[in-house]
Design a protein around this motif. Structure first.
Motif, PDB file in Angstrom:
ATOM      1  N   LEU A  27      -8.604  -5.126 -46.497  1.00 49.87           N
ATOM      2  CA  LEU A  27      -8.369  -3.834 -47.152  1.00 49.87           C
ATOM      3  C   LEU A  27      -9.397  -3.510 -48.229  1.00 49.87           C
ATOM      4  N   PHE A  28      -9.827  -4.510 -48.953  1.00 48.79           N
ATOM      5  CA  PHE A  28     -10.618  -4.258 -50.157  1.00 48.79           C
ATOM      6  C   PHE A  28     -12.012  -4.877 -50.107  1.00 48.79           C
ATOM      7  N   ASP A  29     -12.474  -5.214 -48.922  1.00 46.60           N
ATOM      8  CA  ASP A  29     -13.798  -5.812 -48.727  1.00 46.60           C
ATOM      9  C   ASP A  29     -14.032  -7.045 -49.594  1.00 46.60           C
ATOM     10  N   GLY A  30     -12.942  -7.737 -49.924  1.00 45.96           N
ATOM     11  CA  GLY A  30     -13.056  -8.956 -50.723  1.00 45.96           C
ATOM     12  C   GLY A  30     -13.406  -8.719 -52.177  1.00 45.96           C
ATOM     13  N   ARG A  60       2.050  -7.796 -41.844  1.00 48.05           N
ATOM     14  CA  ARG A  60       2.023  -6.542 -41.070  1.00 48.05           C
ATOM     15  C   ARG A  60       0.641  -5.889 -41.122  1.00 48.05           C
ATOM     16  N   ILE A  61       0.027  -5.916 -42.267  1.00 47.17           N
ATOM     17  CA  ILE A  61      -1.311  -5.328 -42.426  1.00 47.17           C
ATOM     18  C   ILE A  61      -2.303  -6.045 -41.516  1.00 47.17           C
ATOM     19  N   ILE A  62      -2.257  -7.360 -41.523  1.00 46.57           N
ATOM     20  CA  ILE A  62      -3.167  -8.149 -40.691  1.00 46.57           C
ATOM     21  C   ILE A  62      -2.848  -7.957 -39.214  1.00 46.57           C
ATOM     22  N   GLU A  63      -1.578  -8.117 -38.851  1.00 42.38           N
ATOM     23  CA  GLU A  63      -1.181  -8.017 -37.435  1.00 42.38           C
ATOM     24  C   GLU A  63      -1.506  -6.659 -36.821  1.00 42.38           C
ATOM     25  N   ASN A  64      -1.379  -5.613 -37.629  1.00 42.84           N
ATOM     26  CA  ASN A  64      -1.613  -4.261 -37.119  1.00 42.84           C
ATOM     27  C   ASN A  64      -3.030  -3.765 -37.366  1.00 42.84           C
ATOM     28  N   GLY A  65      -3.859  -4.605 -37.973  1.00 42.87           N
ATOM     29  CA  GLY A  65      -5.250  -4.249 -38.204  1.00 42.87           C
ATOM     30  C   GLY A  65      -5.430  -3.007 -39.057  1.00 42.87           C
ATOM     31  N   LEU A  66      -4.543  -2.820 -40.033  1.00 42.41           N
ATOM     32  CA  LEU A  66      -4.630  -1.622 -40.867  1.00 42.41           C
ATOM     33  C   LEU A  66      -5.939  -1.585 -41.647  1.00 42.41           C
ATOM     34  N   THR A  67      -6.519  -0.420 -41.701  1.00 46.26           N
ATOM     35  CA  THR A  67      -7.701  -0.201 -42.531  1.00 46.26           C
ATOM     36  C   THR A  67      -7.229   0.185 -43.933  1.00 46.26           C
ATOM     37  N   TYR A  68      -8.164   0.214 -44.863  1.00 47.09           N
ATOM     38  CA  TYR A  68      -7.790   0.640 -46.214  1.00 47.09           C
ATOM     39  C   TYR A  68      -7.233   2.061 -46.177  1.00 47.09           C
ATOM     40  N   ASP A  69      -7.864   2.955 -45.418  1.00 46.08           N
ATOM     41  CA  ASP A  69      -7.406   4.348 -45.373  1.00 46.08           C
ATOM     42  C   ASP A  69      -5.989   4.461 -44.824  1.00 46.08           C
ATOM     43  N   GLU A  70      -5.668   3.692 -43.801  1.00 39.73           N
ATOM     44  CA  GLU A  70      -4.315   3.713 -43.235  1.00 39.73           C
ATOM     45  C   GLU A  70      -3.303   3.161 -44.239  1.00 39.73           C
ATOM     46  N   TYR A  71      -3.672   2.088 -44.888  1.00 40.13           N
ATOM     47  CA  TYR A  71      -2.809   1.500 -45.906  1.00 40.13           C
ATOM     48  C   TYR A  71      -2.611   2.480 -47.057  1.00 40.13           C
ATOM     49  N   ALA A  72      -3.705   3.088 -47.525  1.00 41.52           N
ATOM     50  CA  ALA A  72      -3.642   4.014 -48.653  1.00 41.52           C
ATOM     51  C   ALA A  72      -2.805   5.252 -48.317  1.00 41.52           C
ATOM     52  N   TRP A  74      -0.115   5.324 -46.488  1.00 37.60           N
ATOM     53  CA  TRP A  74       1.272   4.894 -46.677  1.00 37.60           C
ATOM     54  C   TRP A  74       1.606   4.808 -48.169  1.00 37.60           C
ATOM     55  N   ARG A  75       0.747   4.133 -48.920  1.00 34.52           N
ATOM     56  CA  ARG A  75       0.975   3.961 -50.360  1.00 34.52           C
ATOM     57  C   ARG A  75       1.070   5.305 -51.073  1.00 34.52           C
ATOM     58  N   GLU A  76       0.105   6.186 -50.794  1.00 37.49           N
ATOM     59  CA  GLU A  76       0.071   7.479 -51.472  1.00 37.49           C
ATOM     60  C   GLU A  76       1.239   8.378 -51.064  1.00 37.49           C
ATOM     61  N   ALA A  77       1.644   8.307 -49.795  1.00 39.87           N
ATOM     62  CA  ALA A  77       2.788   9.104 -49.338  1.00 39.87           C
ATOM     63  C   ALA A  77       4.043   8.697 -50.097  1.00 39.87           C
ATOM     64  N   ASN A  78       4.211   7.402 -50.327  1.00 44.66           N
ATOM     65  CA  ASN A  78       5.369   6.944 -51.093  1.00 44.66           C
ATOM     66  C   ASN A  78       5.305   7.433 -52.535  1.00 44.66           C
ATOM     67  N   SER A  89       8.572   0.567 -41.094  1.00 44.99           N
ATOM     68  CA  SER A  89       9.012   1.883 -40.606  1.00 44.99           C
ATOM     69  C   SER A  89       7.835   2.855 -40.523  1.00 44.99           C
ATOM     70  N   TRP A  90       6.945   2.796 -41.498  1.00 40.15           N
ATOM     71  CA  TRP A  90       5.773   3.669 -41.512  1.00 40.15           C
ATOM     72  C   TRP A  90       4.908   3.422 -40.267  1.00 40.15           C
ATOM     73  N   ILE A  91       4.669   2.166 -39.975  1.00 39.34           N
ATOM     74  CA  ILE A  91       3.862   1.811 -38.807  1.00 39.34           C
ATOM     75  C   ILE A  91       4.539   2.296 -37.528  1.00 39.34           C
ATOM     76  N   MET A  92       5.873   2.272 -37.524  1.00 38.94           N
ATOM     77  CA  MET A  92       6.631   2.718 -36.355  1.00 38.94           C
ATOM     78  C   MET A  92       6.708   4.249 -36.265  1.00 38.94           C
ATOM     79  N   GLY A  93       6.177   4.948 -37.279  1.00 39.68           N
ATOM     80  CA  GLY A  93       6.087   6.399 -37.210  1.00 39.68           C
ATOM     81  C   GLY A  93       6.961   7.172 -38.177  1.00 39.68           C
ATOM     82  N   ALA A  94       7.747   6.509 -39.006  1.00 43.24           N
ATOM     83  CA  ALA A  94       8.589   7.221 -39.972  1.00 43.24           C
ATOM     84  C   ALA A  94       7.723   7.908 -41.028  1.00 43.24           C
TER      85      ALA A  94
END
Length: 106
Positions: A27-30, A60-72, A74-78, A89-94
């Protein structure tokens, strides 16, 4: 038996630390410094006081290969909606607008 327990506990802590490092890289390029809040390895991990993740979400982040933008997203929507949808739930489409529709039909 005690040495086996110590070995398992060490493996657990090492695995949690490795998981945090993998998320840091993905997510954060180390670039972020991270630590376990309260020195509780396997609890909440703080990535430079900006993002706090638990091991379950890190997996979940690792298993689903989330990028920083995808993660962000979710975070920002919350944050923007002042309501929480968990990452699974977010990954499943909620999405937050779905929660509003759910309340209307009750």
């Amino acid at each position: 038996m005690e040495s086996k327990l110590k070995k398992i506990i060490k493996q657990y802590k090492d695995s949690c630390n490795e998981l945090a490092e993998l998320v840091n890289m993905q997510l954060f390029d180390g670039c972020r410094k991270w630590y376990w809040i309260g020195d509780e390895v396997g609890g909440a991990c703080d990535f430079e006081e900006t993002d706090v993740l638990n091991p379950e979400d890190m997996v979940r982040i690792i298993e689903n290969g989330l990028t920083y933008d995808e993660y962000a997203e979710w975070r920002e929507a919350n944050i923007d909606n002042n309501r929480y949808i968990n990452l699974k739930s977010w990954i499943m489409g909620a999405r937050h607008y779905m929660l509003d529709k759910e309340k209307e039909t009750e």
